[in-house]
Design a protein around this motif. Structure first.
Motif, PDB file in Angstrom:
ATOM      1  N   MET A 179      37.389  27.203 -57.227  1.00  0.00           N
ATOM      2  CA  MET A 179      35.966  26.811 -57.350  1.00  0.00           C
ATOM      3  C   MET A 179      35.453  26.298 -56.018  1.00  0.00           C
ATOM      4  O   MET A 179      36.105  25.486 -55.371  1.00  0.00           O
ATOM      5  CB  MET A 179      35.887  25.685 -58.402  1.00  0.00           C
ATOM      6  N   ASN A 180      34.292  26.776 -55.607  1.00  0.00           N
ATOM      7  CA  ASN A 180      33.740  26.349 -54.327  1.00  0.00           C
ATOM      8  C   ASN A 180      32.653  25.296 -54.454  1.00  0.00           C
ATOM      9  O   ASN A 180      31.743  25.228 -53.655  1.00  0.00           O
ATOM     10  CB  ASN A 180      33.179  27.555 -53.561  1.00  0.00           C
ATOM     11  N   GLY A 181      32.781  24.486 -55.449  1.00  0.00           N
ATOM     12  CA  GLY A 181      31.766  23.443 -55.621  1.00  0.00           C
ATOM     13  C   GLY A 181      30.535  23.992 -56.314  1.00  0.00           C
ATOM     14  O   GLY A 181      30.430  25.191 -56.591  1.00  0.00           O
ATOM     15  N   PHE A 182      29.614  23.077 -56.599  1.00  0.00           N
ATOM     16  CA  PHE A 182      28.414  23.456 -57.346  1.00  0.00           C
ATOM     17  C   PHE A 182      27.170  23.272 -56.506  1.00  0.00           C
ATOM     18  O   PHE A 182      27.121  22.454 -55.604  1.00  0.00           O
ATOM     19  CB  PHE A 182      28.285  22.590 -58.605  1.00  0.00           C
ATOM     20  N   LYS A 183      26.170  24.032 -56.884  1.00  0.00           N
ATOM     21  CA  LYS A 183      24.853  23.853 -56.268  1.00  0.00           C
ATOM     22  C   LYS A 183      24.047  22.959 -57.229  1.00  0.00           C
ATOM     23  O   LYS A 183      23.799  23.326 -58.375  1.00  0.00           O
ATOM     24  CB  LYS A 183      24.210  25.238 -56.117  1.00  0.00           C
ATOM     25  N   ILE A 184      23.701  21.783 -56.734  1.00  0.00           N
ATOM     26  CA  ILE A 184      23.042  20.793 -57.594  1.00  0.00           C
ATOM     27  C   ILE A 184      21.636  20.503 -57.064  1.00  0.00           C
ATOM     28  O   ILE A 184      21.457  20.316 -55.865  1.00  0.00           O
ATOM     29  CB  ILE A 184      23.834  19.459 -57.599  1.00  0.00           C
ATOM     30  N   ILE A 185      20.652  20.481 -57.958  1.00  0.00           N
ATOM     31  CA  ILE A 185      19.308  20.042 -57.568  1.00  0.00           C
ATOM     32  C   ILE A 185      18.952  18.788 -58.367  1.00  0.00           C
ATOM     33  O   ILE A 185      19.109  18.759 -59.593  1.00  0.00           O
ATOM     34  CB  ILE A 185      18.243  21.134 -57.815  1.00  0.00           C
ATOM     35  N   VAL A 186      18.519  17.754 -57.664  1.00  0.00           N
ATOM     36  CA  VAL A 186      18.057  16.539 -58.337  1.00  0.00           C
ATOM     37  C   VAL A 186      16.534  16.508 -58.259  1.00  0.00           C
ATOM     38  O   VAL A 186      15.952  16.697 -57.193  1.00  0.00           O
ATOM     39  CB  VAL A 186      18.646  15.279 -57.657  1.00  0.00           C
ATOM     40  N   LEU A 187      15.893  16.283 -59.417  1.00  0.00           N
ATOM     41  CA  LEU A 187      14.436  16.137 -59.441  1.00  0.00           C
ATOM     42  C   LEU A 187      14.103  14.653 -59.439  1.00  0.00           C
ATOM     43  O   LEU A 187      14.565  13.908 -60.306  1.00  0.00           O
ATOM     44  CB  LEU A 187      13.852  16.776 -60.704  1.00  0.00           C
ATOM     45  N   ALA A 188      13.333  14.237 -58.443  1.00  0.00           N
ATOM     46  CA  ALA A 188      13.002  12.812 -58.360  1.00  0.00           C
ATOM     47  C   ALA A 188      11.527  12.658 -58.075  1.00  0.00           C
ATOM     48  O   ALA A 188      10.911  13.496 -57.414  1.00  0.00           O
ATOM     49  CB  ALA A 188      13.827  12.139 -57.270  1.00  0.00           C
ATOM     50  N   GLY A 236      23.760   4.670 -81.156  1.00  0.00           N
ATOM     51  CA  GLY A 236      25.162   4.919 -80.873  1.00  0.00           C
ATOM     52  C   GLY A 236      25.366   5.844 -79.697  1.00  0.00           C
ATOM     53  O   GLY A 236      24.458   6.018 -78.881  1.00  0.00           O
ATOM     54  N   ILE A 237      26.557   6.402 -79.628  1.00  0.00           N
ATOM     55  CA  ILE A 237      26.825   7.329 -78.533  1.00  0.00           C
ATOM     56  C   ILE A 237      27.337   8.656 -79.089  1.00  0.00           C
ATOM     57  O   ILE A 237      27.816   8.744 -80.220  1.00  0.00           O
ATOM     58  CB  ILE A 237      27.859   6.772 -77.532  1.00  0.00           C
ATOM     59  N   GLU A 238      27.230   9.660 -78.253  1.00  0.00           N
ATOM     60  CA  GLU A 238      27.633  10.998 -78.647  1.00  0.00           C
ATOM     61  C   GLU A 238      28.309  11.614 -77.430  1.00  0.00           C
ATOM     62  O   GLU A 238      27.848  11.409 -76.308  1.00  0.00           O
ATOM     63  CB  GLU A 238      26.366  11.781 -79.000  1.00  0.00           C
ATOM     64  N   ILE A 239      29.401  12.346 -77.654  1.00  0.00           N
ATOM     65  CA  ILE A 239      30.009  13.073 -76.543  1.00  0.00           C
ATOM     66  C   ILE A 239      29.814  14.554 -76.802  1.00  0.00           C
ATOM     67  O   ILE A 239      30.143  15.048 -77.886  1.00  0.00           O
ATOM     68  CB  ILE A 239      31.497  12.711 -76.409  1.00  0.00           C
ATOM     69  N   VAL A 240      29.233  15.233 -75.841  1.00  0.00           N
ATOM     70  CA  VAL A 240      28.967  16.654 -76.043  1.00  0.00           C
ATOM     71  C   VAL A 240      29.615  17.464 -74.939  1.00  0.00           C
ATOM     72  O   VAL A 240      29.930  16.956 -73.866  1.00  0.00           O
ATOM     73  CB  VAL A 240      27.446  16.967 -76.098  1.00  0.00           C
ATOM     74  N   LYS A 241      29.787  18.742 -75.248  1.00  0.00           N
ATOM     75  CA  LYS A 241      30.463  19.656 -74.358  1.00  0.00           C
ATOM     76  C   LYS A 241      29.514  20.823 -74.111  1.00  0.00           C
ATOM     77  O   LYS A 241      28.837  21.278 -75.028  1.00  0.00           O
ATOM     78  CB  LYS A 241      31.715  20.149 -75.100  1.00  0.00           C
ATOM     79  N   ALA A 242      29.466  21.281 -72.881  1.00  0.00           N
ATOM     80  CA  ALA A 242      28.599  22.416 -72.574  1.00  0.00           C
ATOM     81  C   ALA A 242      29.171  23.156 -71.375  1.00  0.00           C
ATOM     82  O   ALA A 242      30.238  22.792 -70.867  1.00  0.00           O
ATOM     83  CB  ALA A 242      27.190  21.930 -72.256  1.00  0.00           C
ATOM     84  N   ALA A 257      33.336  14.749 -56.473  1.00  0.00           N
ATOM     85  CA  ALA A 257      34.494  15.194 -57.240  1.00  0.00           C
ATOM     86  C   ALA A 257      34.768  16.681 -57.034  1.00  0.00           C
ATOM     87  O   ALA A 257      35.857  17.158 -57.352  1.00  0.00           O
ATOM     88  CB  ALA A 257      34.292  14.892 -58.718  1.00  0.00           C
ATOM     89  N   HIS A 258      33.774  17.403 -56.532  1.00  0.00           N
ATOM     90  CA  HIS A 258      33.926  18.853 -56.381  1.00  0.00           C
ATOM     91  C   HIS A 258      33.547  19.271 -54.969  1.00  0.00           C
ATOM     92  O   HIS A 258      32.408  19.665 -54.717  1.00  0.00           O
ATOM     93  CB  HIS A 258      33.078  19.586 -57.415  1.00  0.00           C
ATOM     94  N   PRO A 259      34.512  19.162 -54.048  1.00  0.00           N
ATOM     95  CA  PRO A 259      34.224  19.473 -52.642  1.00  0.00           C
ATOM     96  C   PRO A 259      33.589  20.850 -52.502  1.00  0.00           C
ATOM     97  O   PRO A 259      33.919  21.775 -53.258  1.00  0.00           O
ATOM     98  CB  PRO A 259      35.599  19.426 -51.985  1.00  0.00           C
ATOM     99  N   GLY A 260      32.679  20.936 -51.582  1.00  0.00           N
ATOM    100  CA  GLY A 260      31.981  22.208 -51.389  1.00  0.00           C
ATOM    101  C   GLY A 260      30.645  22.233 -52.116  1.00  0.00           C
ATOM    102  O   GLY A 260      29.856  23.154 -51.934  1.00  0.00           O
ATOM    103  N   SER A 261      30.380  21.201 -52.925  1.00  0.00           N
ATOM    104  CA  SER A 261      29.094  21.155 -53.640  1.00  0.00           C
ATOM    105  C   SER A 261      27.964  20.770 -52.682  1.00  0.00           C
ATOM    106  O   SER A 261      28.193  20.070 -51.697  1.00  0.00           O
ATOM    107  CB  SER A 261      29.145  20.116 -54.765  1.00  0.00           C
ATOM    108  N   ILE A 296      32.872  17.184 -65.013  1.00  0.00           N
ATOM    109  CA  ILE A 296      33.027  18.633 -65.053  1.00  0.00           C
ATOM    110  C   ILE A 296      34.478  18.967 -64.733  1.00  0.00           C
ATOM    111  O   ILE A 296      35.023  18.522 -63.728  1.00  0.00           O
ATOM    112  CB  ILE A 296      32.106  19.340 -64.037  1.00  0.00           C
ATOM    113  N   GLU A 297      35.104  19.727 -65.641  1.00  0.00           N
ATOM    114  CA  GLU A 297      36.470  20.183 -65.408  1.00  0.00           C
ATOM    115  C   GLU A 297      36.518  21.665 -65.687  1.00  0.00           C
ATOM    116  O   GLU A 297      36.180  22.092 -66.781  1.00  0.00           O
ATOM    117  CB  GLU A 297      37.434  19.448 -66.346  1.00  0.00           C
ATOM    118  N   GLY A 298      36.934  22.418 -64.681  1.00  0.00           N
ATOM    119  CA  GLY A 298      36.891  23.864 -64.836  1.00  0.00           C
ATOM    120  C   GLY A 298      35.446  24.250 -65.072  1.00  0.00           C
ATOM    121  O   GLY A 298      34.570  23.838 -64.324  1.00  0.00           O
TER     122      GLY A 298
END
Ligand code: FAD
Ligand code: AMP
Lengths: 339, 290
Positions: free
Chosen positions: B1-10, B169-175, B56-60, B155-157
């Motif tokens: 994996m070469n990292g992720f492309k992330i966009i933050v909206l602020a 309460g809380i919820e754990i979700v997977k996507a 956590a994901h070098p190359g991002s 994020i794993e794999g």
């Protein structure tokens, strides 16, 4: 055609209070607009669910019943709503301003290009004149909400796009049964026509939900502590008073932020709305955001050492003094006079 | 994996939490100029989550995108000082008067222009409107799934696990990716500015800022291209003008009013034993208590 839709939240076969509150409001709006009120219930094991809704004046209950539709996830519920709205063309669609409604509402409005107003505190029907284009719109939904941190009240309209969508927090509208004998009809939706397999990309793997132990809405006496209570220990005194007179304890945001009380006790614009028979505010200044959640209380008592505290203006009784002095005295004289 | 492309909206917002008396004009409208402009608080929580994923994901890569007037470039600099790689300012008269739907349309078009990322991270809501709509509306426009109210993201794999903070309460979700996440204020706070990054980026500016600064920065920007905050206007987008700004906004503000309370005639009393005794008696007799 062109009815009013209320998206009804359901868990374990039980319709959420906020949805019943919206049905109550929706019934009144439908009467004014001479149209029908329709509920949309999306979930699992829903047989008989319509019986919870009819008493609130619901004419049509649209049901999408499928094991994959509960617990709520965004995309499948969005798909059902979008397609159903395209088919039925409601003029208004209402949802709770809950973690579900505020996840679903914007998604649906984005797909349909219809305006959505979050967190309305009042909904009314009225006309609107667009002076620039010299157009008059009849019977629009006035979506009234606080804006700018609660410092102003804005009335929003959606003249051209349908449905007119709005979310409303729990407790803001009153829940009232119209008639125990009111009966509507059920429309069962064929779920596979509405959702795709690709809608199930997000899955819930764990849930820890707890029933709130605090019942502010259902309590006829609410005593609220503000920042002026000064400490958690100060709140312990309020709890003592509450248990003596049979009240529930609320808090202002400043008191919650300071750690004197838990978040589920917050009253106001970003907390719970209450309208008890008696509201006693201890050391609360009465900023608009707080007052928004309690101004409809039948009787208000303010205990404050500042004679100019804004809340005093809306109080029936103002007790000028120190909270720490007044609370024990109230306990003492309540006990004395009920003996 | 070469990292992720992330966009933050602020978003840059007026600090509505500290509205003083001078912030309201006589006519009951808001005097925006009297309010300090700040980084929307929950967008800082969003930035922190994005920075953690990047680490956590070098190359991002982490890109910040904001829509607003020229001074919103401050937001981008603030993000660069904390570890963002680059930033875009979406600014044009055509976007004036946008409601949340027109805002999300413009942002979605800008994201397409920058290049569709693996992950978009937003704040839950902006404190000027408290609507929490723009994130999900952008997701719908781009066909991204969404997870709102995130408190923790791992994020794993190709599996994304998110802890959500809900009312009860809380919820754990997977996507999986691509995905849009909105981050809750209860998520970890954003780290402070990094001194090294401040040194590196303190002169980062938009073309408009350089032009009005009346200095010849041109040479510097050819040798240090990372100091350019790119401005995107309407003409740079593959967008429909009728869907932008006021014209593209289905919701219209019909009326704005000051908040007025119905003042009551109150009974004022001192906190003496005598008065409290009498008050409790009265409340019991008229059945308000007991
Ligand atoms: C977007 C937004 C949403 C908000 N939502 C909410 C909301 O839902 N609910 C909410 O409550 N607030 C909300 N607020 C915050 C609100 O603006 C006020 O800051 C808050 O209500 C103030 O709380 P308070 O009255 O307890 O504290 P303060 O304003 O600090 O008032 C304390 C009062 O206690 C009195 N006092 C002090 N010591 C004593 C004593 N020993 N004995 C008697 N009286 C004493 C003082 O005279 C004063 O009147 C919101 C704000 C924003 C911007
Ligand atoms: N003008 C904007 N520019 C960039 N991001 C925005 C803008 N408006 C809203 N957002 C994003 O959408 C979130 C929700 O905003 P809102 O719907 O206004 O409450 C914010 O926390 C931001 O992440």
């Amino acid at each position: 055609m062109n009815n009013i839709f209320v998206y009804c939240e359901v868990e374990g076969g039980v319709i959420a209070d906020v949805s019943l509150e919206l049905c109550t409001k929706g019934r009144k709006l439908a009467d004014q607009l001479h149209c029908q009120l329709e509920a949309v219930v999306i979930g699992a094991n829903l047989s008989g669910v319509e019986k919870q809704l009819y008493p609130y004046g619901v004419d049509v209950v649209n049901i999408a019943d499928d094991p994959r539709l509960e617990p709520y996830t965004t995309l499948p519920h969005t798909s059902v709503m979008i397609q159903l709205i395209r088919e039925e063309q409601p003029q208004i669609a209402l949802m709770g301003a809950t973690t579900i409604g505020r996840d679903l509402g914007p998604r649906v409005s984005s797909a349909l290009h219809s305006g959505l107003t979050a967190d309305c505190t009042s909904l009314e029907i009225g006309d609107h004149e667009d002076k620039k284009n010299e157009k008059v719109y009849k019977d629009l939904l006035y979506q009234i909400r606080p804006a700018f941190g609660g410092n102003i009240i804005a009335t929003i309209v959606n003249p051209d796009c349908r449905p007119q969508m709005a979310t409303v927090r729990e407790g803001v509208m009153k829940k009232e049964i119209l008639s125990k004998h009111y009966v509507g009809t059920v429309k069962n939706l064929e779920v596979s026509r509405y959702v795709n397999d690709s809608d199930f990309v997000v899955s819930v793997i764990e849930r820890h939900m707890e029933k709130s132990k605090v019942n502010l809405k259902g309590s006829s006496i609410v005593i609220t502590g503000g920042y002026g209570v000064g400490s958690r220990e100060g709140f312990d005194q309020l709890f003592e008073l509450a248990s003596v007179i049979g009240a529930e304890v609320g808090a202002s945001r400043a008191a919650v932020d300071a750690g004197f009380a838990d978040h589920d006790r917050q009253i106001g614009q970003t907390g719970v709305t209450v309208r008890p028979k008696l509201y006693i505010a201890f050391g609360v200044s009465g900023q608009v955001q707080h007052v928004a959640g309690m101004q409809e209380s039948s009787m208000i008592i303010s205990v404050n050492n500042d004679p100019k505290a804004p809340i005093n203006a809306i109080a029936d009784y103002v007790i000028q003094g120190d909270v720490n002095d007044v609370v024990p005295k109230m306990i003492k004289y309540y006990k004395k006079n009920t003996k | 994996m070469n990292g992720f492309k992330i966009i933050v909206l602020a978003k840059q917002v007026p600090d509505t939490r500290n509205v003083g008396k001078d912030a309201m004009k006589e006519d009951g409208t808001v005097n925006r100029a009297a309010l300090p402009a700040i980084f929307n608080p929950e967008d800082l929580n969003a930035l922190e989550q994005a920075l953690r994923i990047k680490e956590a994901h070098p190359g991002s890569t982490l890109t910040i995108l904001t829509m607003g007037p020229g001074r919103a470039a401050d937001i981008i600099r603030e993000a660069l000082f904390r570890g963002a790689d680059d930033g875009f300012l979406l600014t044009d008269r055509a976007f004036a008067g946008s409601d949340t739907l027109a805002t999300s349309y413009a942002l979605a078009k800008a994201i397409e222009k920058i290049g569709r990322p693996d992950l978009i991270v937003c704040g839950r809501q902006a404190i000027d409107g408290d609507t929490a709509q723009v994130g999900p509306q952008v997701a719908e426009k781009l066909g991204f799934p969404q997870i709102t109210y995130a408190e923790e993201v791992n994020i794993e794999g190709d599996v994304v696990r998110v802890k959500r903070r809900l009312e009860r309460g809380i919820e754990i979700v997977k996507a999986s990716l691509p995905l849009l996440i909105t981050v809750n204020g209860s998520a970890p706070e954003c780290r402070p500015r990094n001194a090294r990054m401040v040194m590196r980026y303190k002169k980062a500016t938009t073309l408009t800022e350089r032009q009005s600064a009346n200095e010849d920065y041109l040479r510097m920007y050819t040798s240090h291209p990372y100091l350019n905050i790119e401005e995107i206007g309407f003409k740079d987008l593959d967008a429909n003008i009728d869907d932008c700004g006021l014209a593209g906004s289905p919701t219209k503000v019909k009326k704005i009013e000051n908040v007025v309370f119905q003042a009551k005639e109150s009974m004022v009393m001192p906190a003496t034993d005598h008065h409290l005794d009498a008050l409790m008696k009265e409340l019991i007799i008229n059945h308000t208590l007991g």
